[in-house]
Design a protein around this motif. Structure first.
Motif, mmCIF file in Angstrom:
data_model
loop_
_atom_site.group_PDB
_atom_site.id
_atom_site.type_symbol
_atom_site.label_atom_id
_atom_site.label_comp_id
_atom_site.label_asym_id
_atom_site.label_seq_id
_atom_site.Cartn_x
_atom_site.Cartn_y
_atom_site.Cartn_z
ATOM 1 N N MET A 193 92.251 -44.848 -80.812
ATOM 2 C CA MET A 193 91.750 -45.298 -82.115
ATOM 3 C C MET A 193 91.221 -44.154 -82.969
ATOM 4 O O MET A 193 90.874 -44.353 -84.117
ATOM 5 N N GLY A 194 91.123 -42.949 -82.421
ATOM 6 C CA GLY A 194 90.671 -41.808 -83.217
ATOM 7 C C GLY A 194 89.197 -41.916 -83.573
ATOM 8 O O GLY A 194 88.397 -42.385 -82.769
ATOM 9 N N VAL A 195 88.848 -41.515 -84.783
ATOM 10 C CA VAL A 195 87.443 -41.514 -85.210
ATOM 11 C C VAL A 195 87.217 -42.630 -86.223
ATOM 12 O O VAL A 195 87.889 -42.678 -87.253
ATOM 13 N N ALA A 214 84.510 -48.390 -74.276
ATOM 14 C CA ALA A 214 84.524 -47.021 -73.747
ATOM 15 C C ALA A 214 84.432 -45.966 -74.855
ATOM 16 O O ALA A 214 84.409 -44.770 -74.562
ATOM 17 N N THR A 215 84.364 -46.426 -76.105
ATOM 18 C CA THR A 215 84.295 -45.490 -77.230
ATOM 19 C C THR A 215 83.068 -44.581 -77.133
ATOM 20 O O THR A 215 81.986 -45.034 -76.755
ATOM 21 N N THR A 216 83.242 -43.320 -77.482
ATOM 22 C CA THR A 216 82.131 -42.374 -77.525
ATOM 23 C C THR A 216 81.348 -42.597 -78.816
ATOM 24 O O THR A 216 81.926 -42.562 -79.903
ATOM 25 N N VAL A 217 80.043 -42.827 -78.704
ATOM 26 C CA VAL A 217 79.214 -43.064 -79.890
ATOM 27 C C VAL A 217 78.614 -41.740 -80.360
ATOM 28 O O VAL A 217 77.998 -41.022 -79.579
ATOM 29 N N LEU A 218 78.823 -41.450 -81.633
ATOM 30 C CA LEU A 218 78.377 -40.181 -82.220
ATOM 31 C C LEU A 218 77.275 -40.450 -83.243
ATOM 32 O O LEU A 218 77.449 -41.246 -84.164
ATOM 33 N N ALA A 219 76.136 -39.761 -83.082
ATOM 34 C CA ALA A 219 75.071 -39.853 -84.103
ATOM 35 C C ALA A 219 75.022 -38.502 -84.819
ATOM 36 O O ALA A 219 75.908 -38.186 -85.597
ATOM 37 N N GLY A 220 74.046 -37.643 -84.501
ATOM 38 C CA GLY A 220 73.959 -36.337 -85.180
ATOM 39 C C GLY A 220 74.904 -35.288 -84.611
ATOM 40 O O GLY A 220 75.185 -34.290 -85.260
ATOM 41 N N GLY A 221 75.357 -35.496 -83.385
ATOM 42 C CA GLY A 221 76.345 -34.593 -82.784
ATOM 43 C C GLY A 221 75.767 -33.352 -82.134
ATOM 44 O O GLY A 221 76.505 -32.571 -81.534
ATOM 45 N N THR A 222 74.428 -33.166 -82.196
ATOM 46 C CA THR A 222 73.870 -31.891 -81.723
ATOM 47 C C THR A 222 73.918 -31.757 -80.198
ATOM 48 O O THR A 222 73.872 -30.634 -79.689
ATOM 49 N N ASP A 223 73.983 -32.859 -79.479
ATOM 50 C CA ASP A 223 74.212 -32.795 -78.029
ATOM 51 C C ASP A 223 75.690 -33.034 -77.713
ATOM 52 O O ASP A 223 76.297 -32.293 -76.958
ATOM 53 N N MET A 230 84.050 -31.031 -72.136
ATOM 54 C CA MET A 230 83.450 -31.871 -71.100
ATOM 55 C C MET A 230 83.208 -33.307 -71.574
ATOM 56 O O MET A 230 82.623 -34.113 -70.863
ATOM 57 N N GLN A 231 83.610 -33.600 -72.780
ATOM 58 C CA GLN A 231 83.356 -34.936 -73.321
ATOM 59 C C GLN A 231 84.634 -35.454 -73.962
ATOM 60 O O GLN A 231 85.178 -34.807 -74.860
ATOM 61 N N SER A 232 85.112 -36.577 -73.510
ATOM 62 C CA SER A 232 86.301 -37.175 -74.113
ATOM 63 C C SER A 232 85.985 -37.623 -75.542
ATOM 64 O O SER A 232 84.994 -38.302 -75.774
ATOM 65 N N MET A 233 86.794 -37.197 -76.486
ATOM 66 C CA MET A 233 86.584 -37.592 -77.878
ATOM 67 C C MET A 233 87.846 -38.303 -78.391
ATOM 68 O O MET A 233 88.118 -38.313 -79.585
ATOM 69 N N ASP A 234 88.612 -38.902 -77.478
ATOM 70 C CA ASP A 234 89.845 -39.573 -77.904
ATOM 71 C C ASP A 234 89.543 -40.738 -78.824
ATOM 72 O O ASP A 234 90.333 -41.091 -79.697
ATOM 73 N N SER A 235 88.400 -41.350 -78.598
ATOM 74 C CA SER A 235 88.017 -42.472 -79.442
ATOM 75 C C SER A 235 86.526 -42.360 -79.723
ATOM 76 O O SER A 235 85.715 -42.290 -78.799
#
Lengths: 166, 284
Positions: free
Chosen positions: B1-3, B21-30, B39-44
């Motif tokens: 599904m991308g971003v 299973a989607t990766t939740v993004l807030a500020g992105g600093t971590d 080390m982190q899947s960002m496919d979705s």
């Protein structure tokens, strides 16, 4: 889905990103896809500040911004400072003060300092140190960088007073 | 599904319910540090940073409700800083201007690091998190939310909506030890919050155990000894006992940022210093 098409607005221009992978950082896209190589890549973890850009007017580390999530935001990079072939007053102040040695940290510092002077044209020393606390320089010891900020700040103050006098 | 860039909390909840299973993004600093290292899947990815509801905050009765998407920069602004000074002080010590512009309160909690700077303050204040999913809302106390080193109580499909804490009357302090002022992951941190109405001193400590916690025995001792009428300065004996009790309550480890012995020593110094400052502030 492993690729997608999106548009980024960088220095006032729209760029279509084709075949971008969702995991790409803004820094990577700026440098490798848009060939805007002024923003530097050093730590890729937000420690060094050499990739500093403006995102909707605020300084951020572009290595920590997901490129595809910056759609619709105003991105300003070091290439966006100054106008045409003219360098900005902060860039000139860096030249005059001799604030550039290896130059790797310079683009990030220039973006951070330009933003500081836009919001606070006459910052005291502590405010300047705080404003650039996220930008590491391993050459200069910061003395000439602080001097450059004073030069740029003074020239903006003089300019503002001249404009008021008109 | 991308971003997917969510525009509202409801939209985000629907996206997350459909793709747990989607990766939740807030500020992105971590998260982006992990992504940059592969080390982190960002496919979705579900991006929460444009959801205005998550940036709102309200002050009513004796509570402040802070949206999970509020940045550290905004937490340190005077409007919030006057209500919860220790939280503003903690936010002020995070990273650099670049990091504080991007990083969020909700992100600090979701990451749940033992060194998370806002967490000792929220623990000291008995903060409560409001979690939202497409199937409903629930509330979780901060101490139940942080379940271990970098683990939290979020269930599939849940998003941190806001954090609520009581507004206490009296001075507050947040102190942190690190190698320099900027860009420091805390070696030890401590929050001290006075509650004049409840006649209680509240102490939260960070980086000295798998999860930040309250030093309850030390709190009980010092709340008894504290002069709630005149807030006169405390005897050295009392201050030292409080300092020792806080230090004894911790279970730090040796790591590349500091040894367990150093951390135990330093947290005692922070306890002492915070108490002296709170007494000095109360007098003025």
């Amino acid at each position: 889905m492993t690729s997608e098409i999106y548009t980024l607005t960088v220095n006032g221009n729209d760029y279509q990103i084709l075949d971008g992978h969702p995991s790409e950082s803004l820094l990577w896209v700026l440098r490798e896809r848009l060939e805007l190589s002024g923003s530097k890549n050093a730590c890729e973890e937000g420690e060094c500040g050499s990739c500093t850009v403006l995102l909707d007017g605020e300084i951020v580390c572009s290595c920590l911004v997901l490129a595809a999530s910056a759609v619709g935001r105003e991105i300003v990079t070091i290439e966006g400072l100054g106008s045409g072939n003219e360098i900005s007053d902060v860039q000139q102040a860096f030249v005059d003060a001799g604030a550039v040695q290896c130059g790797f940290c310079t683009p990030g510092l220039l973006v951070a300092i330009d933003q500081l002077l836009n919001t606070n044209p006459d910052p005291d020393d502590l405010t300047v140190r705080e404003a650039i606390s996220g930008n590491l320089c391993r050459c200069t010891g910061y003395g000439r960088i602080l001097e450059a900020v004073r030069i740029a700040s003074n020239s903006r103050t003089v300019q503002n007073e001249e404009e008021k006098g008109k | 599904m991308g971003v997917i860039i969510a525009k509202s909390l409801n939209e985000a909840c629907v996206v997350l319910a459909e793709n747990p299973a989607t990766t939740v993004l807030a500020g992105g600093t971590d998260l982006m540090v992990q992504a940059n290292r592969g080390m982190q899947s960002m496919d979705s990815v579900l991006d929460l940073s444009r959801i205005l509801e998550l940036k709102e905050w309200t002050l009513k009765d004796s509570e402040i409700v802070l949206g999970a998407g509020i940045s550290y920069t905004d937490l340190a602004e005077p409007q919030i800083a006057t209500v919860v000074p220790a939280l503003a002080q903690a936010a002020r010590t995070v990273g650099s201007p670049q990091i504080r512009n991007a990083g969020t309160l909700g992100g600090n909690l979701a990451t749940a690091s033992p060194a998370g700077d806002t967490i000792p303050v929220l623990v000291a204040m008995d903060a409560v998190l409001q979690l939202k999913s497409s199937s409903g809302n629930r509330e979780v106390a901060i101490t139940d939310f942080i379940t271990g080193v970098k683990s939290n109580a979020l269930q599939a499909g849940e998003i941190i909506q806001s954090i609520t804490m009581p507004v206490f009357q009296g001075p507050q302090e947040f102190l942190k030890v690190g190698t320099r002022n900027a860009m420091v992951i805390s070696v030890v941190s401590l929050a001290l919050v006075t509650d004049y109405l409840g006649r209680k001193l509240r102490v939260g400590v960070g980086s000295v155990s798998p999860v930040p916690f309250r030093a309850t025995e030390a709190e009980e001792f010092i709340s008894q000894e504290f002069d709630w009428e005149k807030n006169s300065s405390l005897s050295e004996k009392v201050i030292n006992k409080f300092s020792d009790m806080v230090a004894d309550s911790t279970k730090p480890i040796d790591d590349h940022r500091g040894t367990a012995d150093y951390r135990k020593h330093a947290v005692g110094i922070l306890a002492k210093r915070a108490l002296e400052r709170v007494c000095a502030n109360g007098e003025s």
